[in-house]
Scaffold this motif. Structure first.
Motif, PDB file in Angstrom:
ATOM      1  N   GLY A  69      33.284  23.170  49.777  1.00  8.86           N
ATOM      2  CA  GLY A  69      34.720  22.892  49.749  1.00  8.86           C
ATOM      3  C   GLY A  69      35.162  22.464  48.360  1.00  8.86           C
ATOM      4  O   GLY A  69      36.327  22.645  47.985  1.00  8.86           O
ATOM      5  N   MET A  85      37.408  29.554  52.194  1.00  3.61           N
ATOM      6  CA  MET A  85      38.041  28.685  53.195  1.00  3.61           C
ATOM      7  C   MET A  85      37.554  29.054  54.595  1.00  3.61           C
ATOM      8  O   MET A  85      37.249  28.178  55.411  1.00  3.61           O
ATOM      9  CB  MET A  85      39.573  28.817  53.143  1.00  3.61           C
ATOM     10  N   GLN A  89      35.382  26.679  57.037  1.00  6.85           N
ATOM     11  CA  GLN A  89      35.949  26.439  58.354  1.00  6.85           C
ATOM     12  C   GLN A  89      34.934  26.787  59.447  1.00  6.85           C
ATOM     13  O   GLN A  89      34.800  26.090  60.444  1.00  6.85           O
ATOM     14  CB  GLN A  89      37.207  27.289  58.508  1.00  6.85           C
TER      15      GLN A  89
ATOM     16  N   GLY B  21      44.071  23.296  51.231  1.00  6.85           N
ATOM     17  CA  GLY B  21      42.672  23.469  50.842  1.00  6.85           C
ATOM     18  C   GLY B  21      42.034  22.166  50.376  1.00  6.85           C
ATOM     19  O   GLY B  21      40.816  21.982  50.480  1.00  6.85           O
ATOM     20  N   VAL B  24      40.134  20.129  53.171  1.00  2.01           N
ATOM     21  CA  VAL B  24      38.941  20.672  53.832  1.00  2.01           C
ATOM     22  C   VAL B  24      37.759  19.716  53.698  1.00  2.01           C
ATOM     23  O   VAL B  24      37.397  19.317  52.602  1.00  2.01           O
ATOM     24  CB  VAL B  24      38.585  22.057  53.252  1.00  2.01           C
ATOM     25  N   ASP B  33      40.550  19.507  61.111  1.00  5.90           N
ATOM     26  CA  ASP B  33      40.074  20.148  59.881  1.00  5.90           C
ATOM     27  C   ASP B  33      40.148  21.660  60.061  1.00  5.90           C
ATOM     28  O   ASP B  33      40.636  22.401  59.196  1.00  5.90           O
ATOM     29  CB  ASP B  33      38.620  19.719  59.602  1.00  5.90           C
ATOM     30  N   SER B  36      43.968  22.855  60.585  1.00  6.64           N
ATOM     31  CA  SER B  36      44.733  22.783  59.347  1.00  6.64           C
ATOM     32  C   SER B  36      44.306  23.879  58.367  1.00  6.64           C
ATOM     33  O   SER B  36      45.143  24.484  57.688  1.00  6.64           O
ATOM     34  CB  SER B  36      44.535  21.379  58.763  1.00  6.64           C
ATOM     35  N   THR B  37      43.021  24.151  58.304  1.00  6.25           N
ATOM     36  CA  THR B  37      42.544  25.223  57.429  1.00  6.25           C
ATOM     37  C   THR B  37      43.060  26.573  57.900  1.00  6.25           C
ATOM     38  O   THR B  37      43.361  27.453  57.085  1.00  6.25           O
ATOM     39  CB  THR B  37      41.006  25.235  57.371  1.00  6.25           C
ATOM     40  N   GLY B  40      46.386  26.995  56.487  1.00  3.94           N
ATOM     41  CA  GLY B  40      46.236  27.343  55.070  1.00  3.94           C
ATOM     42  C   GLY B  40      45.864  28.807  54.878  1.00  3.94           C
ATOM     43  O   GLY B  40      46.406  29.496  54.008  1.00  3.94           O
TER      44      GLY B  40
END
Lengths: 330, 255, 94
Positions: A69, A85, A89, B21, B24, B33, B36-37, B40
């Motif tokens: 990250g 990302m 995730q 970002g 994260v 987490d 929300s990502t 994004g």
């Protein structure tokens, strides 16, 4: 790899004669590859071993989000940013599946997080190394995810149902992770001289820690035997490590990168690569908390948790108020 | 002019995705987490669609010389066209949620209006994006309500966050000459017309969240607008310095 | 007051599915957020048609083993799929 410091509590592997009837029946199921499910009877040591191992695996995913990250805000193209990302995730999702698998054994997620923050349980020590350049992101995907896949595929067959099923889901998502990393490495190695140098530098720093991911040599892993018997640990550390080296060396050659080990050589007689001696002192130091990032990683996780307490509390408070307002919907 | 308008649309998603970002690995809870990502990623995806079209408009042919990355990584702060609202720092989770909700409520109205654009490409991108925006506003409104009507602490934090960000909302409805011309030709959405439905929706959410709506005149300040014309706050150049560092350091490299 | 969010079990019926399948669990303060989080956690690769959630404590199981469920990968965010990155033929084990 998540089994660091996981002790089964049994001084030696039990013989049939030492076992109670229940334990014998339990072992027979395992030997027959029948999955153990949460509500089944299981030896206390089996339960405790799994709670520790699964949660350490979960913690590894979550802590692992931090070194990767680290480069989301600096990803050098929009596509790379989106992919990174998504990868991180995924790791959050994997942690979540694993926490939920551990919870079936009677421990809560909050308890597990508390134990992590108090230093009572570990996470894979590879994440105590820093990602210093963009090339590190490629290298982590290539090597660290590569090593993780090697460890996780056998776990899809482990004896505990929820853990095995979580691993199947994880493995489906993991091969994208390794390819993402290798793709970054290919781009760098075909790029400018600075990019190639960046890739080589990253490999130089991550190679040995990646080998350490597989844990101490078999001879030094006194507690593995019972875990193997219970089909929680399916392949030995040295076996996995050797496989990893054999698979990865040709990949490095393809990239045109040199592995930082002058003892590395193909051994025709063995049919495997010989490689140099790992610095076990470094391994133990990092495990004990003296790696480059141990303190930082924990501080970050503890801060995120503590800073988020008011948010979690507010959500509960709201839910309770709502429940009180709508008695008919209860 | 259409190029400029597309940058206005793209830069909001780009900057807000950058802010998200930063959360994260640090969100208050794991599920959040991930959620929300996801937001994004959606916003980044939308920004890339707008940028791709912007590239084509700019060079007038289908194989643009300036790519999405050229536009994202090689413009200075003065060339960015995002709302000042989205470049505000993350702060605590209330600040982040407040920023998100105020934006999402506007964004969903804007995109819905853009689905009727005379420009078929704009309409198509908007049609895809509005589905995501509906989900985003539902999510952020839900969090505004939960935090507003949660504990005394969360209520105070959420009220503070809204009070601090309110001044940036006026810009969302400001229509300059560029946009006016595009509205007249049916290409752009009339941002001014969004104000009434926006404030109505916001009032409803605030009421449920037990939050006080800040005074309207705070919205009008000239110092709280200018993003669409490239006059930003101190936050943007810092955000871009971090975002753009690698391509700027190695301008000939492909990543 | 405990801030611990309760555990929920998630069931999803995909676009071409006939019934809801158990896909896993997650934590949420209430049912509404459980459904919303389930969409983010368990359908990141596809839009499930229908999501059910139930508090884990409300589930009574006769066959506790009956929880296997896997979900379909999605075409939406293509880079998530291993096939998005073409790997050179010569590179093995990846």
């Amino acid at each position: 790899m998540y089994a660091q410091m996981v002790e089964t509590g049994l001084k030696q592997v039990q013989d049939a004669a030492d076992m109670t009837p229940e334990e014998r029946a339990f072992q027979a199921r395992i030997d027959a590859d029948v999955k153990v499910e949460p509500k089944d009877w299981m030896p206390e040591a089996y339960r405790r071993t799994l709670i520790r191992q699964i949660q350490q695996h979960a913690h590894s995913e979550i802590v692992g989000m931090l070194p990767e990250g680290n480069w989301i805000t600096r990803a050098p193209s929009l596509q790379r940013k989106a992919i990174l990302m998504a990868k991180v995730q995924d790791e959050a999702g994997h942690g979540l599946y694993l926490y939920c698998a551990a919870e079936t054994l009677g421990v809560s997620r909050d308890q597990m997080i508390g134990d992590l923050h108090a230093g009572k349980v570990k996470y894979s020590s590879i994440f105590n190394y820093p990602t210093l350049t963009w090339a590190d992101i490629g290298t982590v995907g290539w090597l660290v995810d590569g090593a993780a896949i090697m460890n996780q595929i056998p776990l899809c067959r482990c004896s505990f149902g929820p853990y095995a099923r979580a691993m199947i889901r994880v493995c489906k998502e993991e091969s994208f992770h390794q390819r993402q990393g290798f793709d970054i490495m290919m781009t760098l190695c075909r790029g400018t001289p600075e990019q190639k140098a960046m890739a080589q530098d990253a490999l130089n720093r991550w190679w040995w820690p990646s080998l350490m991911m597989f844990g101490p040599p078999d001879a030094a892993s006194v507690h593995s035997a019972q875990s193997a018997r219970w089909k929680i640990k399916l392949l030995s550390n040295d076996e996995l490590r050797q496989r990893f080296v054999d698979q990865t060396v040709p990949q490095a050659e393809y990239l045109g990168l040199a592995i930082p080990d002058d003892k590395l050589a193909w051994n025709d007689g063995r049919g495997h690569y010989d490689f140099g001696e790992i610095d076990w002192q470094e391994f133990h130091d990092v495990l004990k908390g003296h790696g480059p990032c141990n303190r930082d990683r924990m501080r970050t996780r503890v801060k995120a948790w503590e800073d988020g307490a008011w948010v979690r509390e507010a959500a509960i408070a709201y839910a309770e108020k709502q429940a009180a307002r709508e008695p008919a919907a209860a | 002019m259409r190029f400029d308008y597309l940058l206005r649309l793209a830069d909001n998603g780009l900057v807000l995705a950058q802010r998200l970002g930063e959360w994260v690995g640090r969100a208050p809870v794991l599920e959040e987490d991930i959620a929300s990502t996801n937001v994004g990623l959606d916003l980044l995806g939308q920004a890339r669609l707008w940028l791709a079209y912007a590239c084509e408009i700019e060079t007038g042919d289908a194989s643009p010389v300036r790519t999405e990355d050229r536009l994202a990584y090689f413009r200075d702060a003065g060339e960015f066209r995002n709302l000042l609202l989205v470049e505000q720092p993350n702060g605590n989770y209330a600040d982040t949620i407040a920023r998100q909700y105020l934006f999402d409520q506007w964004h969903v109205l804007l995109l819905a209006a853009l689905t009727a654009s005379c420009d078929a490409r704009i309409a198509a991108i908007a049609a895809k994006a509005v589905k995501e925006a509906r989900y985003h506003v539902e999510r952020s409104a839900d969090w505004v309500i939960r935090l507003g009507d949660g504990t005394a602490e969360s209520h105070a934090r959420m009220q503070d966050a809204m009070d601090a960000l309110w001044m940036y909302t006026g810009e969302m409805f400001a229509v300059d000459a560029t946009e006016r011309a595009l509205v007249d030709t049916g290409i752009a959405a009339d941002a001014q017309a969004l104000q009434a439905p926006w404030i109505e929706a916001v009032r409803a959410v605030f009421a449920e969240a037990t939050l006080a709506v800040p005074r309207d005149d705070w919205m009008q300040g000239a110092h709280a607008r200018g993003g669409k014309q490239g006059r930003h706050t101190e936050h943007l150049s810092r955000l871009l310095a971090e975002m753009q560092i690698l391509p700027r350091s190695y301008p000939d490299a492909i990543w | 007051m405990s801030a611990e969010w309760p555990l929920w079990e998630v069931f999803i019926r995909s676009q071409h599915g006939l019934a809801h399948k158990h896909v896993g669990s997650l934590h949420a303060p209430d049912a509404e957020m459980a459904v919303r989080n389930a969409r983010d956690v368990y359908t990141r690769r596809n839009e499930g048609i229908s999501i059910w959630v139930a508090r884990s404590s409300d589930i009574h199981a006769s066959s506790p083993g009956d929880r296997a469920a896997l979900f379909e990968p999605s075409n939406d965010k293509v880079y998530r799929h291993p096939t998005f990155f073409p790997m050179p033929e010569e590179v093995k084990h990846i």
